[in-house]
Motif scaffolding. Structure first.
Motif, PDB file in Angstrom:
ATOM      1  N   SER A 111      27.103  46.131  34.782  1.00 54.60           N
ATOM      2  CA  SER A 111      26.401  46.269  36.288  1.00 54.60           C
ATOM      3  C   SER A 111      26.904  44.985  37.018  1.00 54.60           C
ATOM      4  CB  SER A 111      24.844  45.979  36.103  1.00 54.60           C
ATOM      5  OG  SER A 111      24.516  44.875  35.179  1.00 54.60           O
ATOM      6  N   LYS A 112      27.458  44.253  36.173  1.00 56.89           N
ATOM      7  CA  LYS A 112      28.056  42.843  37.040  1.00 56.89           C
ATOM      8  C   LYS A 112      29.157  43.213  37.844  1.00 56.89           C
ATOM      9  CE  LYS A 112      28.834  38.097  35.888  1.00 56.89           C
ATOM     10  NZ  LYS A 112      28.992  36.873  34.963  1.00 56.89           N
ATOM     11  N   LYS A 113      29.314  42.849  38.878  1.00 61.97           N
ATOM     12  CA  LYS A 113      30.334  42.887  39.714  1.00 61.97           C
ATOM     13  C   LYS A 113      31.279  41.356  39.784  1.00 61.97           C
ATOM     14  CE  LYS A 113      28.796  46.848  41.488  1.00 61.97           C
ATOM     15  NZ  LYS A 113      29.264  48.003  41.230  1.00 61.97           N
ATOM     16  N   PRO A 114      32.668  41.810  40.283  1.00 60.85           N
ATOM     17  CA  PRO A 114      33.357  40.404  40.178  1.00 60.85           C
ATOM     18  C   PRO A 114      32.485  39.524  41.355  1.00 60.85           C
ATOM     19  CG  PRO A 114      34.673  42.343  40.329  1.00 60.85           C
ATOM     20  CD  PRO A 114      33.275  42.772  40.591  1.00 60.85           C
ATOM     21  N   THR A 115      32.658  38.201  40.568  1.00 56.23           N
ATOM     22  CA  THR A 115      31.877  37.133  41.472  1.00 56.23           C
ATOM     23  C   THR A 115      32.639  37.169  42.838  1.00 56.23           C
ATOM     24  OG1 THR A 115      33.774  35.510  40.619  1.00 56.23           O
ATOM     25  CG2 THR A 115      31.738  35.974  39.337  1.00 56.23           C
ATOM     26  N   GLY A 116      31.831  36.560  43.850  1.00 59.16           N
ATOM     27  CA  GLY A 116      32.101  36.548  45.310  1.00 59.16           C
ATOM     28  C   GLY A 116      33.355  35.677  45.529  1.00 59.16           C
ATOM     29  N   THR A 117      33.610  34.541  44.880  1.00 55.51           N
ATOM     30  CA  THR A 117      34.580  33.901  45.084  1.00 55.51           C
ATOM     31  C   THR A 117      35.891  34.379  44.631  1.00 55.51           C
ATOM     32  OG1 THR A 117      34.169  32.701  42.864  1.00 55.51           O
ATOM     33  CG2 THR A 117      33.327  31.821  44.786  1.00 55.51           C
ATOM     34  N   ALA A 118      36.006  35.049  43.510  1.00 51.69           N
ATOM     35  CA  ALA A 118      37.128  35.705  42.977  1.00 51.69           C
ATOM     36  C   ALA A 118      37.530  36.594  43.950  1.00 51.69           C
ATOM     37  CB  ALA A 118      37.099  36.295  41.710  1.00 51.69           C
ATOM     38  N   THR A 119      36.329  37.531  44.507  1.00 48.94           N
ATOM     39  CA  THR A 119      36.981  38.744  45.427  1.00 48.94           C
ATOM     40  C   THR A 119      37.446  38.275  46.966  1.00 48.94           C
ATOM     41  OG1 THR A 119      35.020  39.989  44.260  1.00 48.94           O
ATOM     42  CG2 THR A 119      35.811  40.744  46.470  1.00 48.94           C
ATOM     43  N   GLU A 120      36.924  37.151  47.362  1.00 53.20           N
ATOM     44  CA  GLU A 120      37.094  36.646  48.461  1.00 53.20           C
ATOM     45  C   GLU A 120      38.631  36.145  48.390  1.00 53.20           C
ATOM     46  OE1 GLU A 120      34.080  33.841  48.930  1.00 53.20           O
ATOM     47  OE2 GLU A 120      32.549  35.340  49.652  1.00 53.20           O
ATOM     48  N   GLY A 121      38.899  35.509  47.111  1.00 53.93           N
ATOM     49  CA  GLY A 121      40.194  34.967  47.029  1.00 53.93           C
ATOM     50  C   GLY A 121      41.309  36.041  46.819  1.00 53.93           C
ATOM     51  N   GLN A 122      40.836  37.196  46.276  1.00 47.88           N
ATOM     52  CA  GLN A 122      41.690  38.271  46.175  1.00 47.88           C
ATOM     53  C   GLN A 122      42.000  38.826  47.454  1.00 47.88           C
ATOM     54  OE1 GLN A 122      40.539  41.987  44.814  1.00 47.88           O
ATOM     55  NE2 GLN A 122      42.512  42.172  43.406  1.00 47.88           N
ATOM     56  N   LEU A 123      40.976  39.163  48.218  1.00 49.10           N
ATOM     57  CA  LEU A 123      41.069  39.978  49.538  1.00 49.10           C
ATOM     58  C   LEU A 123      41.986  39.252  50.485  1.00 49.10           C
ATOM     59  CD1 LEU A 123      37.476  40.820  50.279  1.00 49.10           C
ATOM     60  CD2 LEU A 123      39.223  42.308  49.647  1.00 49.10           C
ATOM     61  N   THR A 124      42.260  38.047  50.485  1.00 48.85           N
ATOM     62  CA  THR A 124      43.245  37.127  51.285  1.00 48.85           C
ATOM     63  C   THR A 124      44.660  37.346  51.033  1.00 48.85           C
ATOM     64  OG1 THR A 124      43.128  35.070  50.290  1.00 48.85           O
ATOM     65  CG2 THR A 124      41.412  35.328  52.023  1.00 48.85           C
ATOM     66  N   LEU A 125      45.003  37.920  49.905  1.00 47.26           N
ATOM     67  CA  LEU A 125      46.388  38.019  49.386  1.00 47.26           C
ATOM     68  C   LEU A 125      46.666  39.470  49.194  1.00 47.26           C
ATOM     69  CD1 LEU A 125      46.124  35.569  46.200  1.00 47.26           C
ATOM     70  CD2 LEU A 125      47.065  35.119  48.517  1.00 47.26           C
ATOM     71  N   SER A 126      47.861  39.756  49.672  1.00 45.02           N
ATOM     72  CA  SER A 126      48.538  41.026  49.619  1.00 45.02           C
ATOM     73  C   SER A 126      48.625  41.521  48.169  1.00 45.02           C
ATOM     74  CB  SER A 126      49.691  41.379  50.417  1.00 45.02           C
ATOM     75  OG  SER A 126      50.828  40.316  49.773  1.00 45.02           O
ATOM     76  N   ARG A 127      48.950  42.981  47.671  1.00 43.83           N
ATOM     77  CA  ARG A 127      49.175  43.358  46.462  1.00 43.83           C
ATOM     78  C   ARG A 127      50.579  42.547  46.175  1.00 43.83           C
ATOM     79  NH1 ARG A 127      47.746  47.438  43.238  1.00 43.83           N
ATOM     80  NH2 ARG A 127      49.367  48.209  41.875  1.00 43.83           N
ATOM     81  N   LYS A 128      51.673  42.666  46.902  1.00 49.96           N
ATOM     82  CA  LYS A 128      52.796  42.034  46.572  1.00 49.96           C
ATOM     83  C   LYS A 128      52.646  40.458  46.174  1.00 49.96           C
ATOM     84  CE  LYS A 128      57.395  40.963  48.392  1.00 49.96           C
ATOM     85  NZ  LYS A 128      58.284  40.992  49.799  1.00 49.96           N
ATOM     86  N   LYS A 129      51.937  39.841  46.912  1.00 49.96           N
ATOM     87  CA  LYS A 129      51.704  38.217  46.437  1.00 49.96           C
ATOM     88  C   LYS A 129      50.968  38.234  45.426  1.00 49.96           C
ATOM     89  CE  LYS A 129      52.092  34.217  47.872  1.00 49.96           C
ATOM     90  NZ  LYS A 129      53.231  33.417  48.211  1.00 49.96           N
ATOM     91  N   VAL A 130      50.085  39.228  44.884  1.00 48.90           N
ATOM     92  CA  VAL A 130      49.380  39.034  43.701  1.00 48.90           C
ATOM     93  C   VAL A 130      50.215  39.380  42.451  1.00 48.90           C
ATOM     94  CG1 VAL A 130      47.661  40.149  42.138  1.00 48.90           C
ATOM     95  CG2 VAL A 130      46.938  39.676  44.642  1.00 48.90           C
ATOM     96  N   VAL A 131      51.216  40.468  42.683  1.00 48.39           N
ATOM     97  CA  VAL A 131      52.299  40.643  41.738  1.00 48.39           C
ATOM     98  C   VAL A 131      53.131  39.454  41.491  1.00 48.39           C
ATOM     99  CG1 VAL A 131      54.200  42.168  41.140  1.00 48.39           C
ATOM    100  CG2 VAL A 131      51.858  43.084  41.979  1.00 48.39           C
ATOM    101  N   THR A 132      53.728  38.871  42.622  1.00 51.60           N
ATOM    102  CA  THR A 132      54.583  38.053  42.439  1.00 51.60           C
ATOM    103  C   THR A 132      53.851  36.654  41.886  1.00 51.60           C
ATOM    104  OG1 THR A 132      55.538  38.575  44.571  1.00 51.60           O
ATOM    105  CG2 THR A 132      55.961  36.446  43.879  1.00 51.60           C
ATOM    106  N   SER A 133      52.656  36.566  42.207  1.00 49.81           N
ATOM    107  CA  SER A 133      52.199  35.294  41.358  1.00 49.81           C
ATOM    108  C   SER A 133      51.843  35.505  39.872  1.00 49.81           C
ATOM    109  CB  SER A 133      50.590  35.077  41.741  1.00 49.81           C
ATOM    110  OG  SER A 133      50.917  34.587  43.555  1.00 49.81           O
ATOM    111  N   ILE A 134      51.554  36.663  39.292  1.00 51.51           N
ATOM    112  CA  ILE A 134      51.436  37.007  38.039  1.00 51.51           C
ATOM    113  C   ILE A 134      52.765  36.871  37.513  1.00 51.51           C
ATOM    114  CG2 ILE A 134      51.126  39.001  36.308  1.00 51.51           C
ATOM    115  CD1 ILE A 134      48.484  37.919  37.459  1.00 51.51           C
ATOM    116  N   VAL A 135      53.860  37.227  37.889  1.00 51.58           N
ATOM    117  CA  VAL A 135      55.220  37.100  37.521  1.00 51.58           C
ATOM    118  C   VAL A 135      55.277  35.649  37.336  1.00 51.58           C
ATOM    119  CG1 VAL A 135      57.640  37.414  38.036  1.00 51.58           C
ATOM    120  CG2 VAL A 135      56.237  39.342  38.321  1.00 51.58           C
ATOM    121  N   ILE A 136      54.940  34.789  38.174  1.00 48.30           N
ATOM    122  CA  ILE A 136      55.542  33.305  38.384  1.00 48.30           C
ATOM    123  C   ILE A 136      54.700  32.754  36.955  1.00 48.30           C
ATOM    124  CG2 ILE A 136      54.919  31.223  39.283  1.00 48.30           C
ATOM    125  CD1 ILE A 136      55.571  32.575  42.075  1.00 48.30           C
TER     126      ILE A 136
END
Length: 413
Positions: free
Chosen positions: A205-230
């Motif tokens: 029932s627990k949703k992702p925390t607000g801070t994590a979701t907000e942090g993710q919403l400001t990043l594009s999918r490409k930026k997230v993938v690039t960050s994971i690779v780094i």
């Protein structure tokens, strides 16, 4: 599925840090990694008993680390959708079986089969244990991950010390005594599994925390993938270097300074103990000062010490090794929590990916470095590995997601 008869108390456990569970999962991590650390700790004994080359030593590590790494992302992905609280104890049972087989292994191939069982146990344990730490964190994810990690590092430090006191003087069959640790681990993990079972509905029932979701919403999918690779490249630099220390530091000390096997194990313990001490700092400091800064300091900050290590005497070698352990160990907790912030709601997958990649890089690194030691010398290996922490400079390309979240919250209070 069994549910908590008191939903109100369950809600409290979701919002508060559940320290008894965090300490229990940390103790189980200690026992799990203590068992694992017996493998490299007995390398000098196995090398002598079975006339192994450095390449064969590297292959042992490779097989162990690959079985511990390849399965982890798949276990994490599966348990994100189908969590199994009993898998924690099952993983420890696999490690117990591998440990007993290793005690009575009679040739190189039996050794490989034995360490692969221990690796499989680790691959089952880590993703689910990381999820439990995340669930019990009460929002203090860095602290929770550090408590979890410091148990593993303390176990890794204690393994060589106990091996020096028990296995080296009395022989390979005494590895079986470490099975007691596995049995204790199964008991502790049964207790943790019961808590996990009662709180599964909170995960659902627990949703992702607000801070994590907000942090993710400001990043594009490409930026997230690039960050994971780094982050994975940073894991590569850290664990390739760590492979040189955990697998070959004893050989380096014996070869360069002509000390005994038992003395070399005590010095390896000092290095691994410094890792345990440094790990507990990484998570809380990341919570306070930002994980990007801690990642940067932890990996790049170790470079001056790794560059000096191959060129000093015995005393300074140990001192530098301790400083390297203290600094470089704080990175993993920060990297793992940073990654879960990038991909909220996928704790099992992220933990499996990063633990698996870390183990895999340790195994591949050990095999390559063993081959290099046979072709050149063990001292040359340390001269080459000294430059690996310089890769930490690429941390500068990571987005500052903590700053992004604060900015987002200021706009939307």
């Amino acid at each position: 599925m069994k549910t908590n008869p008191n939903p109100q108390s369950a809600a409290v456990s979701a919002s508060q840090t559940v320290y008894p569970i965090l300490f229990a999962i940390s103790i189980s991590h200690l026992l799990n990694d203590l068992i694992q650390s017996v493998i490299p700790a007995i390398y000098p004994l196995l090398k002598e008993n079975y006339v192994l080359s450095f390449t064969q030593i590297g292959i042992i590590t490779l097989i162990f680390q690959l079985t511990a790494s390849i399965l982890q992302p798949f276990v994490g992905l599966y348990t994100d959708k189908h969590p199994n609280p009993r898998s924690l104890a099952i993983g420890m049972f696999l490690s117990l079986a591998g440990l007993l087989c290793l005690a009575f292994a009679s040739n190189f191939y039996y050794i490989l089969a034995s360490v692969s069982l221990i690796g499989m146990g680790s691959s089952v344990f880590h993703p689910e244990a990381s999820r439990v730490a995340h669930m019990a964190s009460g929002g203090k994810k860095g602290l929770a991950q550090s408590i979890f990690q410091v148990g593993g590092n303390a176990g890794s430090a204690a393994g060589p010390l106990l091996a020096a006191l028990i296995v080296v003087p009395f022989g390979q069959k005494y590895i079986g005594w470490f099975g007691v640790m596995a049995v204790i681990g199964m008991i502790v993990l049964t207790f943790v599994g019961n808590w996990y079972q009662q709180n599964l509905h909170l995960k659902a029932s627990k949703k992702p925390t607000g801070t994590a979701t907000e942090g993710q919403l400001t990043l594009s999918r490409k930026k997230v993938v690039t960050s994971i690779v780094i982050l994975l490249v940073l894991i590569f630099s850290k664990y390739f270097y760590m492979a040189s220390m955990t697998s070959y530091f004893t050989f380096y000390l014996i070869d360069k300074f002509q000390i005994s096997v038992q003395q070399s194990q005590f010095y390896l313990f000092a290095f691994l103990a410094s890792i345990a001490a440094g790990t507990i700092l990484g998570g809380p400091l990341g919570d306070r000062y930002g994980r990007k800064l801690i990642i940067w300091v932890s990996i790049l900050g170790a470079a001056p010490f790794t560059l000096m290590l191959p060129h000093v005497g015995l005393t300074m070698t140990i001192v530098l090794a301790i400083f390297i352990g203290l600094i470089i160990s704080s990175a993993f907790s920060a990297i793992l929590v940073y990654a879960t912030d990038l991909i909220p709601g996928k704790v099992g997958l992220v933990a499996g990916l990063f633990f698996g990649f870390a183990f895999g890089m340790g195994g591949v690194g050990s095999a390559i470095l063993g081959w290099l030691a046979d072709k050149t010398s063990i001292e040359y290996v340390y001269q080459v590995c000294a430059y690996l922490p310089l890769i930490g400079i690429i941390t500068g390309f990571l987005p500052n997601i903590e700053g992004t979240k604060k900015k987002k919250k200021a706009v939307n209070p």
